[in-house]
Design a protein around this motif. Structure first.
Motif, PDB file in Angstrom:
ATOM      1  N   SER A   2       0.970  -1.208  -0.031  1.00 19.24           N
ATOM      2  CA  SER A   2       0.016   0.155  -0.091  1.00 19.24           C
ATOM      3  C   SER A   2       0.819   1.367   0.125  1.00 19.24           C
ATOM      4  CB  SER A   2      -0.895  -0.073   1.243  1.00 19.24           C
ATOM      5  OG  SER A   2      -0.007   0.152   2.398  1.00 19.24           O
ATOM      6  N   ALA A   3       0.204   2.286  -0.340  1.00 20.20           N
ATOM      7  CA  ALA A   3       0.805   3.710  -0.601  1.00 20.20           C
ATOM      8  C   ALA A   3       1.521   4.069   0.855  1.00 20.20           C
ATOM      9  CB  ALA A   3      -0.099   4.704  -1.078  1.00 20.20           C
ATOM     10  N   SER A   4       0.692   3.815   1.855  1.00 20.39           N
ATOM     11  CA  SER A   4       1.093   4.270   3.217  1.00 20.39           C
ATOM     12  C   SER A   4       2.201   3.619   3.699  1.00 20.39           C
ATOM     13  CB  SER A   4      -0.230   4.228   4.079  1.00 20.39           C
ATOM     14  OG  SER A   4      -0.450   2.867   4.238  1.00 20.39           O
ATOM     15  N   ILE A   5       2.521   2.277   3.430  1.00 17.94           N
ATOM     16  CA  ILE A   5       3.678   1.701   3.861  1.00 17.94           C
ATOM     17  C   ILE A   5       4.949   1.929   3.140  1.00 17.94           C
ATOM     18  CG2 ILE A   5       4.697  -0.873   3.834  1.00 17.94           C
ATOM     19  CD1 ILE A   5       1.951  -1.751   4.290  1.00 17.94           C
ATOM     20  N   GLU A   6       4.765   2.192   1.763  1.00 24.30           N
ATOM     21  CA  GLU A   6       5.806   2.734   1.120  1.00 24.30           C
ATOM     22  C   GLU A   6       6.192   4.121   1.625  1.00 24.30           C
ATOM     23  OE1 GLU A   6       5.504   2.787  -3.184  1.00 24.30           O
ATOM     24  OE2 GLU A   6       4.612   0.774  -3.214  1.00 24.30           O
ATOM     25  N   HIS A   7       5.047   5.113   1.978  1.00 24.32           N
ATOM     26  CA  HIS A   7       5.434   6.494   2.328  1.00 24.32           C
ATOM     27  C   HIS A   7       6.111   6.078   3.653  1.00 24.32           C
ATOM     28  CE1 HIS A   7       5.003  10.464   3.089  1.00 24.32           C
ATOM     29  NE2 HIS A   7       4.310  10.385   4.240  1.00 24.32           N
ATOM     30  N   ARG A   8       5.697   5.439   4.496  1.00 22.39           N
ATOM     31  CA  ARG A   8       6.443   5.087   6.007  1.00 22.39           C
ATOM     32  C   ARG A   8       7.667   4.814   5.561  1.00 22.39           C
ATOM     33  NH1 ARG A   8       5.837   7.781   9.680  1.00 22.39           N
ATOM     34  NH2 ARG A   8       7.928   7.377  10.618  1.00 22.39           N
ATOM     35  N   LYS A   9       8.249   3.908   4.794  1.00 20.90           N
ATOM     36  CA  LYS A   9       9.630   3.320   4.458  1.00 20.90           C
ATOM     37  C   LYS A   9      10.361   4.686   3.945  1.00 20.90           C
ATOM     38  CE  LYS A   9       8.928  -1.574   3.301  1.00 20.90           C
ATOM     39  NZ  LYS A   9       8.895  -2.551   2.487  1.00 20.90           N
ATOM     40  N   ILE A  10       9.763   5.430   2.923  1.00 16.62           N
ATOM     41  CA  ILE A  10      10.701   6.456   2.671  1.00 16.62           C
ATOM     42  C   ILE A  10      10.788   7.636   3.653  1.00 16.62           C
ATOM     43  CG2 ILE A  10      10.443   8.536   0.971  1.00 16.62           C
ATOM     44  CD1 ILE A  10       8.945   6.628  -0.878  1.00 16.62           C
ATOM     45  N   VAL A  11       9.885   7.832   4.453  1.00 13.07           N
ATOM     46  CA  VAL A  11      10.098   8.757   5.577  1.00 13.07           C
ATOM     47  C   VAL A  11      11.177   8.153   6.594  1.00 13.07           C
ATOM     48  CG1 VAL A  11       8.810   9.789   7.561  1.00 13.07           C
ATOM     49  CG2 VAL A  11       7.677   9.876   5.602  1.00 13.07           C
ATOM     50  N   ASP A  12      11.059   6.966   7.179  1.00 15.59           N
ATOM     51  CA  ASP A  12      12.037   6.387   7.783  1.00 15.59           C
ATOM     52  C   ASP A  12      13.562   6.384   7.422  1.00 15.59           C
ATOM     53  OD1 ASP A  12      10.165   5.545   9.459  1.00 15.59           O
ATOM     54  OD2 ASP A  12       9.940   3.759   8.982  1.00 15.59           O
ATOM     55  N   PHE A  13      13.787   6.145   5.720  1.00 16.10           N
ATOM     56  CA  PHE A  13      14.924   6.327   5.162  1.00 16.10           C
ATOM     57  C   PHE A  13      15.649   7.673   5.155  1.00 16.10           C
ATOM     58  CE2 PHE A  13      17.274   7.468   1.209  1.00 16.10           C
ATOM     59  CZ  PHE A  13      18.502   6.531   1.414  1.00 16.10           C
ATOM     60  N   VAL A  14      14.770   8.680   4.887  1.00 19.94           N
ATOM     61  CA  VAL A  14      15.038  10.009   4.965  1.00 19.94           C
ATOM     62  C   VAL A  14      15.541  10.576   6.419  1.00 19.94           C
ATOM     63  CG1 VAL A  14      14.312  12.545   4.908  1.00 19.94           C
ATOM     64  CG2 VAL A  14      13.768  10.876   3.061  1.00 19.94           C
ATOM     65  N   ALA A  15      14.789   9.870   7.490  1.00 19.43           N
ATOM     66  CA  ALA A  15      14.976  10.338   8.811  1.00 19.43           C
ATOM     67  C   ALA A  15      16.528   9.605   9.165  1.00 19.43           C
ATOM     68  CB  ALA A  15      14.106   9.697   9.859  1.00 19.43           C
ATOM     69  N   GLY A  16      16.741   8.460   8.854  1.00 20.99           N
ATOM     70  CA  GLY A  16      18.048   7.428   8.983  1.00 20.99           C
ATOM     71  C   GLY A  16      19.095   8.179   8.254  1.00 20.99           C
ATOM     72  N   PHE A  17      18.878   8.963   7.226  1.00 21.25           N
ATOM     73  CA  PHE A  17      19.872   9.397   6.344  1.00 21.25           C
ATOM     74  C   PHE A  17      20.185  10.896   6.974  1.00 21.25           C
ATOM     75  CE2 PHE A  17      21.438  12.777   3.151  1.00 21.25           C
ATOM     76  CZ  PHE A  17      22.334  11.982   2.384  1.00 21.25           C
ATOM     77  N   LYS A  18      19.260  11.699   7.362  1.00 14.58           N
ATOM     78  CA  LYS A  18      19.715  12.841   8.101  1.00 14.58           C
ATOM     79  C   LYS A  18      20.412  12.772   9.495  1.00 14.58           C
ATOM     80  CE  LYS A  18      15.798  15.585   6.306  1.00 14.58           C
ATOM     81  NZ  LYS A  18      14.668  16.545   6.480  1.00 14.58           N
ATOM     82  N   ALA A  19      20.019  11.463  10.216  1.00 12.62           N
ATOM     83  CA  ALA A  19      20.515  11.258  11.284  1.00 12.62           C
ATOM     84  C   ALA A  19      22.119  10.901  11.161  1.00 12.62           C
ATOM     85  CB  ALA A  19      19.868   9.954  12.215  1.00 12.62           C
ATOM     86  N   ALA A  20      22.403  10.207  10.279  1.00 11.50           N
ATOM     87  CA  ALA A  20      23.714   9.486   9.701  1.00 11.50           C
ATOM     88  C   ALA A  20      24.523  10.609   9.066  1.00 11.50           C
ATOM     89  CB  ALA A  20      23.564   8.313   8.714  1.00 11.50           C
ATOM     90  N   ASN A  21      23.957  11.779   8.817  1.00  9.87           N
ATOM     91  CA  ASN A  21      24.786  12.795   8.121  1.00  9.87           C
ATOM     92  C   ASN A  21      24.794  14.119   9.055  1.00  9.87           C
ATOM     93  OD1 ASN A  21      25.922  11.874   5.547  1.00  9.87           O
ATOM     94  ND2 ASN A  21      23.766  11.502   5.143  1.00  9.87           N
ATOM     95  N   LYS A  22      24.363  13.845  10.397  1.00 12.73           N
ATOM     96  CA  LYS A  22      24.154  15.058  11.212  1.00 12.73           C
ATOM     97  C   LYS A  22      25.498  15.772  11.292  1.00 12.73           C
ATOM     98  CE  LYS A  22      23.300  13.891  15.193  1.00 12.73           C
ATOM     99  NZ  LYS A  22      22.863  13.545  16.627  1.00 12.73           N
TER     100      LYS A  22
END
Length: 133
Positions: A2-22
């Motif tokens: 579903s679109a909401s699961i894909e959206h959740r994965k993308i949001v989690d990826f972006v949050a992880g990327f921002k945390a890793a590049n802090k």
């Protein structure tokens, strides 16, 4: 998916990327007025960023291996006749009695109540027994 699961994965990826590049430091290099874009240069890269990319590569590799394993499992329909089949479970008393009770005139709803199962489970047991599955 579903679109909401894909959206959740993308949001989690972006949050992880921002945390890793802090702790990554960038500076503005140039501005292109024709394209109206800024070009940034990395001055100092965060160590966690490389770990993040490695984890991403590992997870993609695991996903590919999992898909490969799923493809390599033989289908029951495509199994050759010489192969051994899985042993079947012995037929339950309920399954055998459902046919007898239905032939006596009881409906599936009544049979289901007798055995404490749903009407659909009684119907399924009947049809499995009649079709030798």
């Amino acid at each position: 998916m579903s679109a909401s699961i894909e959206h959740r994965k993308i949001v989690d990826f972006v949050a992880g990327f921002k945390a890793a590049n802090k702790n990554t430091v960038e500076r503005v290099r140039t501005f292109d007025p024709k394209l109206k874009t800024w070009t940034f240069e990395v001055v100092q890269r965060d160590e966690n960023a490389s770990k993040f990319s490695e984890e991403l590569k590992i997870s993609k590799r695991r996903q590919k291996e999992k898909e490969k394993r799923m493809k390599s499992i033989p289908d029951k329909k495509n199994a050759s006749p010489g192969e051994k089949k899985m042993p079947t479970k012995p037929k339950s008393k309920m399954r055998l009695n459902v046919v007898r009770l239905h032939n006596e005139g009881l409906i599936f709803k009544q049979i289901g109540k007798m055995y404490g199962v749903s009407e659909n489970s009684a119907r399924l047991a009947y049809h499995k027994e009649m079709n030798n599955k």
